[in-house]
Scaffold this motif. Structure first.
Motif, mmCIF file in Angstrom:
data_model
loop_
_atom_site.group_PDB
_atom_site.id
_atom_site.type_symbol
_atom_site.label_atom_id
_atom_site.label_comp_id
_atom_site.label_asym_id
_atom_site.label_seq_id
_atom_site.Cartn_x
_atom_site.Cartn_y
_atom_site.Cartn_z
ATOM 1 N N GLU A 1 14.664 21.037 -0.315
ATOM 2 C CA GLU A 1 14.045 21.531 -1.554
ATOM 3 C C GLU A 1 13.030 20.802 -2.092
ATOM 4 O O GLU A 1 12.139 21.019 -2.977
ATOM 5 C CB GLU A 1 15.027 22.210 -2.435
ATOM 6 N N ASP A 2 13.001 19.415 -1.879
ATOM 7 C CA ASP A 2 12.234 18.639 -2.260
ATOM 8 C C ASP A 2 11.076 18.497 -1.421
ATOM 9 O O ASP A 2 9.980 17.792 -1.701
ATOM 10 C CB ASP A 2 12.738 17.005 -2.241
ATOM 11 N N THR A 3 10.790 19.251 -0.375
ATOM 12 C CA THR A 3 9.600 19.217 0.395
ATOM 13 C C THR A 3 8.498 19.626 -0.547
ATOM 14 O O THR A 3 8.636 20.995 -1.042
ATOM 15 C CB THR A 3 9.882 20.183 1.673
ATOM 16 N N ALA A 4 7.331 19.190 -0.663
ATOM 17 C CA ALA A 4 6.167 19.496 -1.230
ATOM 18 C C ALA A 4 5.017 18.620 -1.220
ATOM 19 O O ALA A 4 5.155 17.397 -0.655
ATOM 20 C CB ALA A 4 6.523 19.621 -2.778
ATOM 21 N N VAL A 5 3.777 18.919 -1.614
ATOM 22 C CA VAL A 5 2.924 17.955 -1.812
ATOM 23 C C VAL A 5 3.298 17.133 -3.326
ATOM 24 O O VAL A 5 3.272 17.930 -4.233
ATOM 25 C CB VAL A 5 1.543 18.312 -1.826
ATOM 26 N N TYR A 6 3.160 15.799 -3.315
ATOM 27 C CA TYR A 6 3.518 15.175 -4.676
ATOM 28 C C TYR A 6 2.173 14.656 -5.276
ATOM 29 O O TYR A 6 1.580 13.913 -4.266
ATOM 30 C CB TYR A 6 4.353 14.058 -4.485
ATOM 31 N N TYR A 7 1.915 14.723 -6.479
ATOM 32 C CA TYR A 7 0.762 14.296 -6.968
ATOM 33 C C TYR A 7 0.940 13.214 -8.062
ATOM 34 O O TYR A 7 2.008 13.796 -9.030
ATOM 35 C CB TYR A 7 -0.201 15.481 -7.440
ATOM 36 N N CYS A 8 0.261 12.335 -8.482
ATOM 37 C CA CYS A 8 0.450 11.759 -9.608
ATOM 38 C C CYS A 8 -0.969 11.883 -10.537
ATOM 39 O O CYS A 8 -1.822 12.096 -10.064
ATOM 40 C CB CYS A 8 0.847 10.059 -9.433
ATOM 41 N N ALA A 9 -0.540 11.861 -11.850
ATOM 42 C CA ALA A 9 -1.523 12.244 -12.762
ATOM 43 C C ALA A 9 -1.590 11.368 -13.940
ATOM 44 O O ALA A 9 -0.485 10.834 -14.356
ATOM 45 C CB ALA A 9 -1.551 13.541 -12.958
ATOM 46 N N ALA A 10 -2.746 11.177 -14.831
ATOM 47 C CA ALA A 10 -2.594 10.212 -15.947
ATOM 48 C C ALA A 10 -3.030 11.071 -17.170
ATOM 49 O O ALA A 10 -3.812 11.812 -17.027
ATOM 50 C CB ALA A 10 -3.493 9.076 -15.657
ATOM 51 N N THR A 11 -2.264 10.648 -18.217
ATOM 52 C CA THR A 11 -2.415 11.499 -19.716
ATOM 53 C C THR A 11 -2.331 10.319 -20.715
ATOM 54 O O THR A 11 -1.531 9.653 -20.806
ATOM 55 C CB THR A 11 -1.164 12.448 -19.816
ATOM 56 N N PRO A 12 -3.474 10.503 -21.516
ATOM 57 C CA PRO A 12 -3.369 9.647 -22.912
ATOM 58 C C PRO A 12 -2.383 10.238 -23.883
ATOM 59 O O PRO A 12 -2.982 10.563 -25.031
ATOM 60 C CB PRO A 12 -4.836 9.446 -23.237
ATOM 61 N N TRP A 13 -1.423 10.007 -23.443
ATOM 62 C CA TRP A 13 -0.296 11.261 -24.393
ATOM 63 C C TRP A 13 -0.279 10.588 -25.859
ATOM 64 O O TRP A 13 -0.174 11.638 -26.538
ATOM 65 C CB TRP A 13 1.102 10.948 -23.582
ATOM 66 N N ARG A 14 -0.282 9.602 -26.156
ATOM 67 C CA ARG A 14 -0.224 9.270 -27.847
ATOM 68 C C ARG A 14 -1.548 9.883 -28.143
ATOM 69 O O ARG A 14 -1.364 10.283 -29.359
ATOM 70 C CB ARG A 14 -0.036 7.846 -27.907
ATOM 71 N N VAL A 15 -2.720 9.657 -27.772
ATOM 72 C CA VAL A 15 -3.730 10.275 -28.227
ATOM 73 C C VAL A 15 -3.741 11.489 -28.485
ATOM 74 O O VAL A 15 -4.501 12.288 -29.503
ATOM 75 C CB VAL A 15 -5.057 9.628 -27.470
ATOM 76 N N ARG A 16 -3.010 12.340 -27.663
ATOM 77 C CA ARG A 16 -2.908 13.782 -27.630
ATOM 78 C C ARG A 16 -1.816 14.144 -28.767
ATOM 79 O O ARG A 16 -1.460 15.336 -28.783
ATOM 80 C CB ARG A 16 -2.466 14.296 -26.229
ATOM 81 N N GLY A 17 -1.319 13.356 -29.317
ATOM 82 C CA GLY A 17 -0.349 13.627 -30.535
ATOM 83 C C GLY A 17 1.329 13.949 -29.769
ATOM 84 O O GLY A 17 2.081 14.226 -30.441
ATOM 85 N N ILE A 18 1.508 13.610 -28.483
ATOM 86 C CA ILE A 18 2.811 13.539 -27.927
ATOM 87 C C ILE A 18 3.495 12.240 -28.278
ATOM 88 O O ILE A 18 2.926 11.130 -28.062
ATOM 89 C CB ILE A 18 2.644 13.727 -26.495
ATOM 90 N N THR A 19 4.433 12.435 -28.761
ATOM 91 C CA THR A 19 5.554 11.363 -29.336
ATOM 92 C C THR A 19 6.494 10.853 -28.472
ATOM 93 O O THR A 19 7.340 9.923 -28.666
ATOM 94 C CB THR A 19 5.712 11.469 -30.806
#
Length: 131
Positions: free
Chosen positions: A89-107
């Motif tokens: 069930e782990d079979t998939a295409v895996y992607y990494c991604a970047a987010t400026p999370w704190r700038v977006r207000g995610i704490t």
């Protein structure tokens, strides 16, 4: 130029392990959280794990808790996803991604930053787990 380059995917038998790498460049690594997503054929993309480059806080989806471990090497601007006890069930295409999370207000990483908060994406790496 911003780049996120994944590597480490492949074919593995159920119960085996793989380590994915995500090498980042072109942005201030410490200002971002790096997440791993996956998309299986016919399914929606889902968040798997995420790590803050600045404080090391992490998030894991319930489906991978206890099996996957995310880590960050800030000196190399690289995030790793160690995947153990792999299941078909782990079979998939895996992607990494970047987010400026704190700038977006995610704490907090309690629920992982939502997909729409990620600005940069890699090209993906295939993980196939055979039964």
């Amino acid at each position: 130029e911003v780049q996120l380059v994944e590597s480490g995917g492949g074919l593995v038998q159920a119960g085996g392990s793989l380590r994915l790498s995500c090498a980042a460049s072109g942005f201030t690594f410490d200002d971002y959280a790096i997440g791993w997503f996956r998309q299986a054929p016919g399914k929606e993309r889902e968040g798997v794990s995420c790590i803050s480059s600045s404080d090391g806080s992490t998030y894991y989806a319930d489906s991978v808790k206890g099996r996957f471990t995310i880590s960050s090497d800030n000196a190399k601007n690289t995030v790793y996803l160690q995947m153990n006890s792999l299941e078909p069930e782990d079979t998939a295409v895996y992607y990494c991604a970047a987010t400026p999370w704190r700038v977006r207000g995610i704490t907090t990483m309690n629920e992982g930053p939502p997909e729409y908060e990620y600005d940069y994406w890699g090209q993906g790496t295939q993980v196939t787990v055979s039964s």
